[in-house]
Design a protein around this motif. Structure first.
Motif, PDB file in Angstrom:
ATOM      1  N   ALA A 105      11.644   1.712  10.221  1.00  0.00           N
ATOM      2  CA  ALA A 105      11.829   3.143   9.959  1.00  0.00           C
ATOM      3  C   ALA A 105      12.285   3.372   8.522  1.00  0.00           C
ATOM      4  CB  ALA A 105      12.846   3.723  10.937  1.00  0.00           C
ATOM      5  N   THR A 106      13.169   2.502   8.025  1.00  0.00           N
ATOM      6  CA  THR A 106      13.626   2.615   6.639  1.00  0.00           C
ATOM      7  C   THR A 106      12.491   2.321   5.667  1.00  0.00           C
ATOM      8  OG1 THR A 106      15.846   1.906   7.292  1.00  0.00           O
ATOM      9  CG2 THR A 106      15.298   1.754   4.954  1.00  0.00           C
ATOM     10  N   ALA A 107      11.706   1.290   5.965  1.00  0.00           N
ATOM     11  CA  ALA A 107      10.607   0.900   5.070  1.00  0.00           C
ATOM     12  C   ALA A 107       9.514   1.950   5.017  1.00  0.00           C
ATOM     13  CB  ALA A 107      10.026  -0.439   5.523  1.00  0.00           C
ATOM     14  N   THR A 108       9.380   2.757   6.057  1.00  0.00           N
ATOM     15  CA  THR A 108       8.338   3.781   6.094  1.00  0.00           C
ATOM     16  C   THR A 108       8.518   4.797   4.981  1.00  0.00           C
ATOM     17  OG1 THR A 108       8.101   3.511   8.486  1.00  0.00           O
ATOM     18  CG2 THR A 108       7.265   5.553   7.550  1.00  0.00           C
ATOM     19  N   ARG A 109       9.752   5.034   4.560  1.00  0.00           N
ATOM     20  CA  ARG A 109       9.990   5.987   3.472  1.00  0.00           C
ATOM     21  C   ARG A 109       9.395   5.492   2.159  1.00  0.00           C
ATOM     22  NH1 ARG A 109      15.130   6.532   6.237  1.00  0.00           N
ATOM     23  NH2 ARG A 109      16.150   5.076   4.811  1.00  0.00           N
ATOM     24  N   ALA A 110       9.401   4.179   1.958  1.00  0.00           N
ATOM     25  CA  ALA A 110       8.819   3.606   0.743  1.00  0.00           C
ATOM     26  C   ALA A 110       7.340   3.300   0.898  1.00  0.00           C
ATOM     27  CB  ALA A 110       9.569   2.333   0.354  1.00  0.00           C
ATOM     28  N   CYS A 111       6.907   3.078   2.131  1.00  0.00           N
ATOM     29  CA  CYS A 111       5.509   2.711   2.411  1.00  0.00           C
ATOM     30  C   CYS A 111       5.038   3.523   3.614  1.00  0.00           C
ATOM     31  CB  CYS A 111       5.392   1.212   2.669  1.00  0.00           C
ATOM     32  SG  CYS A 111       3.697   0.611   2.837  1.00  0.00           S
ATOM     33  N   GLN A 113      -6.835  -5.051  19.398  1.00  0.00           N
ATOM     34  CA  GLN A 113      -6.992  -5.498  18.023  1.00  0.00           C
ATOM     35  C   GLN A 113      -5.665  -6.031  17.497  1.00  0.00           C
ATOM     36  OE1 GLN A 113      -9.957  -5.361  16.470  1.00  0.00           O
ATOM     37  NE2 GLN A 113      -9.308  -6.176  14.508  1.00  0.00           N
ATOM     38  N   VAL A 114      -5.716  -7.135  16.797  1.00  0.00           N
ATOM     39  CA  VAL A 114      -4.502  -7.710  16.214  1.00  0.00           C
ATOM     40  C   VAL A 114      -3.957  -6.752  15.157  1.00  0.00           C
ATOM     41  CG1 VAL A 114      -3.615  -9.574  14.774  1.00  0.00           C
ATOM     42  CG2 VAL A 114      -5.158 -10.089  16.659  1.00  0.00           C
ATOM     43  N   GLU A 115      -2.680  -6.404  15.275  1.00  0.00           N
ATOM     44  CA  GLU A 115      -2.046  -5.522  14.293  1.00  0.00           C
ATOM     45  C   GLU A 115      -1.151  -6.355  13.394  1.00  0.00           C
ATOM     46  OE1 GLU A 115      -0.748  -1.023  14.522  1.00  0.00           O
ATOM     47  OE2 GLU A 115       0.674  -2.278  15.621  1.00  0.00           O
ATOM     48  N   TYR A 116      -1.328  -6.191  12.097  1.00  0.00           N
ATOM     49  CA  TYR A 116      -0.548  -6.964  11.132  1.00  0.00           C
ATOM     50  C   TYR A 116      -0.226  -6.080   9.938  1.00  0.00           C
ATOM     51  CZ  TYR A 116      -5.071  -7.402   8.754  1.00  0.00           C
ATOM     52  OH  TYR A 116      -6.265  -7.127   8.132  1.00  0.00           O
ATOM     53  N   LEU A 117       0.631  -6.574   9.072  1.00  0.00           N
ATOM     54  CA  LEU A 117       1.081  -5.810   7.917  1.00  0.00           C
ATOM     55  C   LEU A 117       0.323  -6.229   6.665  1.00  0.00           C
ATOM     56  CD1 LEU A 117       4.969  -5.889   8.437  1.00  0.00           C
ATOM     57  CD2 LEU A 117       3.299  -4.267   9.358  1.00  0.00           C
ATOM     58  N   ALA A 118      -0.063  -5.238   5.866  1.00  0.00           N
ATOM     59  CA  ALA A 118      -0.609  -5.517   4.550  1.00  0.00           C
ATOM     60  C   ALA A 118       0.517  -6.006   3.645  1.00  0.00           C
ATOM     61  CB  ALA A 118      -1.264  -4.268   3.976  1.00  0.00           C
ATOM     62  N   SER A 119       0.158  -6.548   2.489  1.00  0.00           N
ATOM     63  CA  SER A 119       1.175  -7.150   1.617  1.00  0.00           C
ATOM     64  C   SER A 119       2.220  -6.135   1.165  1.00  0.00           C
ATOM     65  CB  SER A 119       0.506  -7.788   0.401  1.00  0.00           C
ATOM     66  OG  SER A 119      -0.261  -6.824  -0.319  1.00  0.00           O
ATOM     67  N   ASP A 120       1.784  -4.899   0.845  1.00  0.00           N
ATOM     68  CA  ASP A 120       2.755  -3.894   0.408  1.00  0.00           C
ATOM     69  C   ASP A 120       3.657  -3.462   1.559  1.00  0.00           C
ATOM     70  OD1 ASP A 120       0.533  -2.728   1.653  1.00  0.00           O
ATOM     71  OD2 ASP A 120       0.842  -0.804   0.656  1.00  0.00           O
ATOM     72  N   GLU A 121       3.112  -3.448   2.785  1.00  0.00           N
ATOM     73  CA  GLU A 121       3.919  -3.088   3.946  1.00  0.00           C
ATOM     74  C   GLU A 121       4.952  -4.176   4.249  1.00  0.00           C
ATOM     75  OE1 GLU A 121       0.427  -0.516   6.261  1.00  0.00           O
ATOM     76  OE2 GLU A 121       0.714  -2.651   6.676  1.00  0.00           O
ATOM     77  N   ALA A 122       4.530  -5.431   4.143  1.00  0.00           N
ATOM     78  CA  ALA A 122       5.465  -6.541   4.370  1.00  0.00           C
ATOM     79  C   ALA A 122       6.571  -6.538   3.321  1.00  0.00           C
ATOM     80  CB  ALA A 122       4.714  -7.868   4.352  1.00  0.00           C
ATOM     81  N   ASP A 123       6.217  -6.267   2.075  1.00  0.00           N
ATOM     82  CA  ASP A 123       7.228  -6.219   1.007  1.00  0.00           C
ATOM     83  C   ASP A 123       8.233  -5.092   1.256  1.00  0.00           C
ATOM     84  OD1 ASP A 123       5.982  -8.325  -0.245  1.00  0.00           O
ATOM     85  OD2 ASP A 123       4.863  -7.074  -1.658  1.00  0.00           O
ATOM     86  N   ALA A 124       7.735  -3.943   1.706  1.00  0.00           N
ATOM     87  CA  ALA A 124       8.630  -2.810   1.984  1.00  0.00           C
ATOM     88  C   ALA A 124       9.578  -3.135   3.133  1.00  0.00           C
ATOM     89  CB  ALA A 124       7.805  -1.560   2.306  1.00  0.00           C
TER      90      ALA A 124
END
Length: 329
Positions: free
Chosen positions: A239-245, A120-131
């Motif tokens: 890894a850094t973005a995971t804390r916010a998202c 399955q194609v894995e992609y980022l949602a808009s909030d994940e991309a922003d984070a």
């Protein structure tokens, strides 16, 4: 030097570069395939590596090598098939000159690629991309460097090989801002830039011009970044973005994930699949069909247009007598 060594030398020193004009990445992949194959044959037959010849290449030995990749080295089926392609490439080149072994070579060339489920194609949602974009520390040069890299990758969907090969003059931030690159198959294309991306890249280019080297995205001394360096940087920022998202923790974020995200964003905006294929540098639109399967919104819209099992087909027609119709409510 035996016949196999001569053919390998001929293929990698002249044919692959001068006649096929293969990319350095493809050549190195094929080279590594034959290094692994010769090492495997040497270990299984007890023959010194420099004495491995066409006589040691059989359908059984090649399939044994492919199974070894999967079961002992734990390679994926896709990697197994890529190694098989590297073996075929050299044998196709060698076949006209190796008539004594033509029968065996032909049978090896007939080994089919192994079928496997399409992931399955894995992609980022808009909030994940922003984070992810917000993750680099832009108070430092490396943070501004990585921020520009992530923004450009998410908007254009360039492959990692295309990103790392960009030079400073490949970005045109003027009227009709765009980025030029050479993709797979030596196909050149221009990808337009949004106003937000243009602003970020213009600021980055102004600062980048004060540093050495011609590569758009470079290391500390101006040298072009390697594939591993780019992937390492995105792992740090993910890894850094995971804390916010926190939802990013469930995803395996790579540079190719950003390419998938760019394609899914275009699809969500109603862009035709054929245009997305041109945008991504796909030679055929079939390569882009995977994004249709991954887009649940398209599937939901299709289901919303269908009628329920208990709904009779036909066009609704109101009763001619409005009073009778109101009484029946």
């Amino acid at each position: 030097m035996n016949a196999l060594a001569i053919e390998l030398q001929s293929y990698f020193t002249s044919f692959a570069r001068d006649q096929r004009d293969l990319s350095p990445h493809t050549i190195s992949s094929y080279r590594d395939t034959w290094r692994l194959l010769i090492t495997y044959l040497s270990d299984t037959t007890g023959t010194r590596a420099d004495r491995i010849d066409f006589a040691d290449l059989t359908v059984e030995s090649v399939t044994g090598f492919l199974d070894h990749l999967e079961h002992d080295r734990h390679n994926s089926t896709a990697t197994r098939n890529a190694r098989l392609s590297g073996i075929r490439a050299v044998l196709v080149h060698a076949l006209p000159a190796q008539l004594d072994d033509a029968g065996t070579i032909t049978r090896i060339l007939a080994i089919p690629a192994k079928r496997h489920p399409t992931p399955q194609v894995e992609y980022l949602a808009s909030d994940e991309a922003d984070a992810l974009i917000a993750a680099p520390d832009r108070s430092r040069w490396t943070g501004r460097h990585d921020h520009a890299l992530l923004v450009l990758a998410l908007q254009t969907g360039l492959r990692i090989s295309e990103l790392r090969s960009l030079d400073l003059n490949d970005i045109d931030p003027g009227v009709g801002a765009h980025v030029r690159c050479t993709g797979k198959g030596r196909r050149q294309r221009c990808t337009p830039l949004t106003s937000a991306t243009t602003t970020i890249m213009s600021n980055y280019l102004a600062e980048r011009a004060t540093r050495s080297g011609s590569a758009l995205f470079c290391g500390p001394h101006g040298a072009r970044l390697s594939r591993d360096a780019l992937e390492h940087r995105i792992r740090i920022h993910a890894a850094t973005a995971t804390r916010a998202c926190p939802s990013l923790a469930t995803k395996h974020v790579t540079m190719h994930t950003l390419r998938h995200t760019a394609a899914m964003n275009l699809l969500a905006e109603g862009v035709d699949v054929s245009v997305i294929a041109l945008w991504l540098g796909h030679q055929q639109t079939q390569s882009t069909d995977a994004y249709l399967h991954a887009n649940m919104a398209i599937k939901q819209a299709a289901i919303d247009r269908t009628r329920g099992p208990n709904v009779a087909p036909g066009v609704y027609r109101p009763e001619p007598d409005i009073l009778a119709w109101l009484a029946a409510l």
